[in-house]
Design a protein around this motif. Sequence first.
Motif, PDB file in Angstrom:
ATOM      1  N   ASP A  44       7.467  50.254  24.684  1.00 42.09           N
ATOM      2  CA  ASP A  44       8.600  50.905  23.738  1.00 42.09           C
ATOM      3  C   ASP A  44       9.857  50.209  24.457  1.00 42.09           C
ATOM      4  O   ASP A  44      10.908  50.618  24.021  1.00 42.09           O
ATOM      5  N   ALA A 103       9.490  57.741  23.520  1.00 43.33           N
ATOM      6  CA  ALA A 103      10.244  56.740  24.549  1.00 43.33           C
ATOM      7  C   ALA A 103      11.114  55.737  23.834  1.00 43.33           C
ATOM      8  O   ALA A 103      12.150  55.356  24.532  1.00 43.33           O
ATOM      9  N   PHE A 131      10.395  50.154  42.203  1.00 41.03           N
ATOM     10  CA  PHE A 131       9.594  49.943  40.918  1.00 41.03           C
ATOM     11  C   PHE A 131       8.568  49.102  41.312  1.00 41.03           C
ATOM     12  O   PHE A 131       7.417  49.340  40.872  1.00 41.03           O
ATOM     13  N   GLY A 162       5.455  58.644  22.401  1.00 42.49           N
ATOM     14  CA  GLY A 162       5.877  58.155  21.452  1.00 42.49           C
ATOM     15  C   GLY A 162       7.536  57.980  21.364  1.00 42.49           C
ATOM     16  O   GLY A 162       8.229  57.090  20.821  1.00 42.49           O
ATOM     17  N   ASN A 186       6.822  48.925  29.500  1.00 49.03           N
ATOM     18  CA  ASN A 186       6.158  49.437  28.556  1.00 49.03           C
ATOM     19  C   ASN A 186       6.281  49.170  27.133  1.00 49.03           C
ATOM     20  O   ASN A 186       7.183  48.380  26.929  1.00 49.03           O
ATOM     21  N   LEU A 205      14.004  55.698  34.139  1.00 45.08           N
ATOM     22  CA  LEU A 205      14.072  54.429  33.332  1.00 45.08           C
ATOM     23  C   LEU A 205      13.127  54.413  32.087  1.00 45.08           C
ATOM     24  O   LEU A 205      11.974  54.523  32.554  1.00 45.08           O
ATOM     25  N   MET A 206      13.525  54.866  31.126  1.00 45.43           N
ATOM     26  CA  MET A 206      12.742  55.061  29.851  1.00 45.43           C
ATOM     27  C   MET A 206      12.291  53.694  29.358  1.00 45.43           C
ATOM     28  O   MET A 206      12.984  52.613  29.565  1.00 45.43           O
ATOM     29  N   GLY A 207      10.964  53.637  28.883  1.00 43.63           N
ATOM     30  CA  GLY A 207      10.350  52.239  28.765  1.00 43.63           C
ATOM     31  C   GLY A 207       9.789  51.691  29.848  1.00 43.63           C
ATOM     32  O   GLY A 207       9.352  50.552  29.897  1.00 43.63           O
ATOM     33  N   LYS A 213      15.606  61.007  42.713  1.00 45.06           N
ATOM     34  CA  LYS A 213      14.678  61.886  42.206  1.00 45.06           C
ATOM     35  C   LYS A 213      15.508  63.426  41.854  1.00 45.06           C
ATOM     36  O   LYS A 213      15.185  64.130  40.889  1.00 45.06           O
ATOM     37  N   PHE A 268       6.124  54.355  14.927  1.00 43.56           N
ATOM     38  CA  PHE A 268       4.929  54.419  15.866  1.00 43.56           C
ATOM     39  C   PHE A 268       3.903  55.252  15.103  1.00 43.56           C
ATOM     40  O   PHE A 268       2.731  54.770  15.194  1.00 43.56           O
ATOM     41  N   ALA A 286       7.907  61.510  26.879  1.00 44.16           N
ATOM     42  CA  ALA A 286       7.163  60.826  27.753  1.00 44.16           C
ATOM     43  C   ALA A 286       6.070  59.960  27.088  1.00 44.16           C
ATOM     44  O   ALA A 286       5.245  59.142  27.638  1.00 44.16           O
ATOM     45  N   HIS A 312       3.499  53.335  33.193  1.00 43.26           N
ATOM     46  CA  HIS A 312       2.556  53.675  32.119  1.00 43.26           C
ATOM     47  C   HIS A 312       1.534  54.728  32.939  1.00 43.26           C
ATOM     48  O   HIS A 312       1.440  54.197  34.098  1.00 43.26           O
ATOM     49  N   ARG A 313       1.012  55.601  32.323  1.00 42.42           N
ATOM     50  CA  ARG A 313       0.008  56.256  33.058  1.00 42.42           C
ATOM     51  C   ARG A 313      -1.400  55.224  33.502  1.00 42.42           C
ATOM     52  O   ARG A 313      -1.935  55.163  34.504  1.00 42.42           O
ATOM     53  N   ALA A 336      17.844  56.016  38.574  1.00 41.79           N
ATOM     54  CA  ALA A 336      16.606  56.249  38.334  1.00 41.79           C
ATOM     55  C   ALA A 336      15.707  56.247  39.653  1.00 41.79           C
ATOM     56  O   ALA A 336      14.519  56.898  39.542  1.00 41.79           O
TER      57      ALA A 336
HETATM   58  N1  ACO Z   1      11.672  55.771  36.227  1.00 41.60           N
HETATM   59  C1  ACO Z   1      11.772  55.942  37.558  1.00 41.60           C
HETATM   60  N2  ACO Z   1      10.801  56.391  38.357  1.00 41.60           N
HETATM   61  C2  ACO Z   1       9.525  56.532  37.424  1.00 41.60           C
HETATM   62  C3  ACO Z   1       9.477  56.443  36.167  1.00 41.60           C
HETATM   63  C4  ACO Z   1      10.302  55.674  35.507  1.00 41.60           C
HETATM   64  N3  ACO Z   1      10.547  55.382  34.207  1.00 41.60           N
HETATM   65  N4  ACO Z   1       8.044  56.419  35.918  1.00 41.60           N
HETATM   66  C5  ACO Z   1       7.420  56.991  37.005  1.00 41.60           C
HETATM   67  N5  ACO Z   1       8.269  56.946  38.042  1.00 41.60           N
HETATM   68  C6  ACO Z   1       8.219  57.366  39.566  1.00 41.60           C
HETATM   69  C7  ACO Z   1       7.873  58.738  39.599  1.00 41.60           C
HETATM   70  O1  ACO Z   1       8.945  59.400  39.898  1.00 41.60           O
HETATM   71  C8  ACO Z   1       6.780  58.751  40.796  1.00 41.60           C
HETATM   72  O2  ACO Z   1       7.343  58.523  41.928  1.00 41.60           O
HETATM   73  P1  ACO Z   1       6.905  59.224  43.265  1.00 41.60           P
HETATM   74  O3  ACO Z   1       5.506  58.560  43.642  1.00 41.60           O
HETATM   75  O4  ACO Z   1       7.818  58.616  44.311  1.00 41.60           O
HETATM   76  O5  ACO Z   1       6.980  60.649  43.144  1.00 41.60           O
HETATM   77  C9  ACO Z   1       5.781  57.551  40.259  1.00 41.60           C
HETATM   78  O6  ACO Z   1       6.759  56.677  39.827  1.00 41.60           O
HETATM   79  C10 ACO Z   1       4.617  57.648  39.505  1.00 41.60           C
HETATM   80  O7  ACO Z   1       5.108  58.544  38.324  1.00 41.60           O
HETATM   81  P2  ACO Z   1       4.367  59.683  37.652  1.00 41.60           P
HETATM   82  O8  ACO Z   1       4.946  60.360  36.675  1.00 41.60           O
HETATM   83  O9  ACO Z   1       3.362  60.152  38.452  1.00 41.60           O
HETATM   84  O10 ACO Z   1       3.329  58.537  36.784  1.00 41.60           O
HETATM   85  P3  ACO Z   1       2.619  58.965  35.405  1.00 41.60           P
HETATM   86  O11 ACO Z   1       1.410  57.910  35.429  1.00 41.60           O
HETATM   87  O12 ACO Z   1       2.202  60.326  35.539  1.00 41.60           O
HETATM   88  O13 ACO Z   1       3.685  58.793  34.475  1.00 41.60           O
HETATM   89  C11 ACO Z   1       5.022  57.946  32.331  1.00 41.60           C
HETATM   90  C12 ACO Z   1       3.698  57.818  33.458  1.00 41.60           C
HETATM   91  C13 ACO Z   1       4.983  59.530  31.802  1.00 41.60           C
HETATM   92  C14 ACO Z   1       4.892  57.041  31.406  1.00 41.60           C
HETATM   93  C15 ACO Z   1       6.249  57.776  33.309  1.00 41.60           C
HETATM   94  O14 ACO Z   1       6.054  56.355  33.815  1.00 41.60           O
HETATM   95  C16 ACO Z   1       7.418  57.892  32.408  1.00 41.60           C
HETATM   96  O15 ACO Z   1       7.932  58.963  32.649  1.00 41.60           O
HETATM   97  N6  ACO Z   1       8.038  56.690  32.006  1.00 41.60           N
HETATM   98  C17 ACO Z   1       9.459  56.669  31.360  1.00 41.60           C
HETATM   99  C18 ACO Z   1       8.833  57.350  29.868  1.00 41.60           C
HETATM  100  C19 ACO Z   1       8.226  56.441  29.140  1.00 41.60           C
HETATM  101  O16 ACO Z   1       8.438  55.080  28.939  1.00 41.60           O
HETATM  102  N7  ACO Z   1       7.088  56.647  28.243  1.00 41.60           N
HETATM  103  C20 ACO Z   1       6.540  55.800  27.294  1.00 41.60           C
HETATM  104  C21 ACO Z   1       4.977  55.593  27.847  1.00 41.60           C
HETATM  105  S1  ACO Z   1       4.124  54.479  27.003  1.00 41.60           S
HETATM  106  C22 ACO Z   1       3.702  55.248  25.486  1.00 41.60           C
HETATM  107  O17 ACO Z   1       3.643  56.437  25.501  1.00 41.60           O
HETATM  108  C23 ACO Z   1       3.479  54.385  24.349  1.00 41.60           C
END
Ligand code: ACO
Length: 461
Positions: free
Chosen positions: A396, A301, A386, A299, A394, A334-336, A328, A417, A297, A339-340, A325
Motif C-alpha cells: 500500500d 493503510a 527500520f 486495507g 508494503n 510510517l503508514m505503508g 514510540k 482493495f 492496520a 508487514h506481519r 515514526a
Molecule cells: N512505523 C514505525 N515503526 C513500526 C512500523 C511502522 N510502520 N511498523 C512496525 N513498527 C515497529 C513497532 O513499533 C515495533 O517496534 P519495537 O520492536 O521496538 O516494539 C516493531 O516495529 C514490530 O512491530 P509490530 O507492530 O509488532 O509488527 P506487526 O507485525 O504486529 O505489525 C503492521 C505489522 C500492523 C503492518 C505494522 O507494521 C504497521 O502498523 N504498519 C503500518 C500500517 C500498514 O502499512 N498496514 C498495511 C499492512 S499491509 C496490508 O494490510 C495490505
Amino acid sequence: MPFQQYALEPLPRAQVETGRALKSLIEETVVSDNKSLTLTDTVAGKTTQLPILRGSLGSPCLDISKVPKDLGYFTYDSGFTATASCKSAVAYIDGDAGVLLYRGYPIEQLAKHSTFTEVAYLLINGELPTTTQLDAFDHTVTHHTMMHEAFKSFMQGFRHDAHPMAMLCGMLGSLAAFYHDDLNLHDPEQRRMAAIRLLAKVPTIAAACYRHSIGWPGRYPRNNLNYVDRFLHMMFEVPSEPLQLNPVAAKALDLLFILHADHEQNASTSTVRLVGSTGANPYACVAAGVAALWGPAHGGANEAVLKMLEEIGRPEDVATAIDRAKDKNSGFRLMGFGHRVYKNYDPRAAIIREMTHKVLAELGVNDPMLEVALRLEQAALKDDYFVSRKLYPNVDFYSGLIYKALNIPTEMFTVMFAIARTAGWVAHWLEQQVDPEAKIGRPRQIYTGAVARDYVALDQR
Ligand code: ACO
C-alpha cells in the motif's frame, strides 16, 4: 519538476535475492510423513505427541489439538503470529524471501502476463483457464453485474457524505436478502453462483457508492466491456458525454487488482473464514471481510499513506517524519511500512513501485507526493530503526499514488482493495465449504477478570 529527477534507486539486496529463493521453493521436496514431537510435563508426569504436519511448502506445523486433553493446558498466541488456522491451497507467502504465489504461480509472472479475471478464475478454480474456460467465466461474470432496482432506494438511505466502505459493507451484506432462495450451502452450483455474483456485483456497488457520494446519477454496467473498463465507466462516465478511457489507466488498475487479489490468511480473509465457519451465507462472510479490511492496520493503510504523505508535504520534511515514526511516544507510524509476514521487501510493492513511475509518466501527472514517497522510502531503507526491524514498504505504500493519478478519491482506496480481494475471499470461502477438517472457529482465552464473587445488592454498594 521533470520526471527524471525521481529516478528509482535500486531495491535493497534482500529483494534481489528473491529469484533465488523462488527457485529453491520450486525445487523443495514435498514431504508428507507422520513424525511427531513429544511434549512432556515433567511435574505432572504427563506426555503428549504433537504430530508434525507438512504442507507442500513452508515451515512444518505442530498439531496441538490434543494438548488440552492430554496435558490440561491451552496454548496462547495473541494475534495468531505462530498458529495456522486451516489448510489451504490458494496462496503461499514466504515472508523472509519476499515471495508470493497464487496457486503456485509467482505474483511477478501473473502481474506480467495475466489479467484480473484470469487470476480470479485461477484463485477460485485452482488452475489457469483455457481460452474457452476464460471466455465462459468472463461471460458469466459479465452477465451477473446488474443489481436489483430496489438497491437504488436502499442507496438513497445513506447520507451523501457516508464513507464508501460503510456503504459497501452494508450493500454487500444486503445481497443475502435478495438471493435468500439461492443459499443452500450444500449445493455446489449455488455456492459457485454466490461466488460469481459477489465478484460480478462488487464493482457495480463500489461505483454506485462513489456516485452517491458526489451526487451523480447511477450508471448501469456495460456488457461490451471487460471487468476493469466496465468498472471505470461506471465510476466516471457522465450522461452528457462518452468517457474516453485511457488504456494506461485501465492496465494499471488491472495490475493493482491482480496484486491485491489474495494474500492467504490475512485479517480480512481470516474474518471471512471465521464467519464462514458458522455456516453463515457468503454475502454476510464477505461483508464481514470488508469490515475487517477497513482498519488502518490492514486495507485502510493505502488511504492512510496518502494522508501521511500530504501531511509531510515536502521532501525536506521527510527527516522529521522519520524521527517521529521512531519515537514510540509520538503515536505516529510510517503508514505503508512493515508487514506481519513480510520481513523483506513486499514483492507486490516492488511491482507497484515500477508501475507508479510508468503510470505517472504516461498520464503526464507530476505529483509532488511521489518525490516525498521516494525520499521517505530511501531514508527508511537506510535507517537502522527500520532495517533492524525489517520494516520495508508494503503493497500500500505506492498504490495510493496510482489511484490518485487515476482520479480515484482517497475514500475509495480501500474500496478498490475490497473489489480485488473479493476474488480471494470467495476462493477461500469455497475452499472452506468442502474442507472435511473445517470446524466452527472458536478460540480460547486466558481469563484475567475477577474470580467468582457474590452479587451485592444495589443499596449495599
Ligand atoms: N512505523 C514505525 N515503526 C513500526 C512500523 C511502522 N510502520 N511498523 C512496525 N513498527 C515497529 C513497532 O513499533 C515495533 O517496534 P519495537 O520492536 O521496538 O516494539 C516493531 O516495529 C514490530 O512491530 P509490530 O507492530 O509488532 O509488527 P506487526 O507485525 O504486529 O505489525 C503492521 C505489522 C500492523 C503492518 C505494522 O507494521 C504497521 O502498523 N504498519 C503500518 C500500517 C500498514 O502499512 N498496514 C498495511 C499492512 S499491509 C496490508 O494490510 C495490505
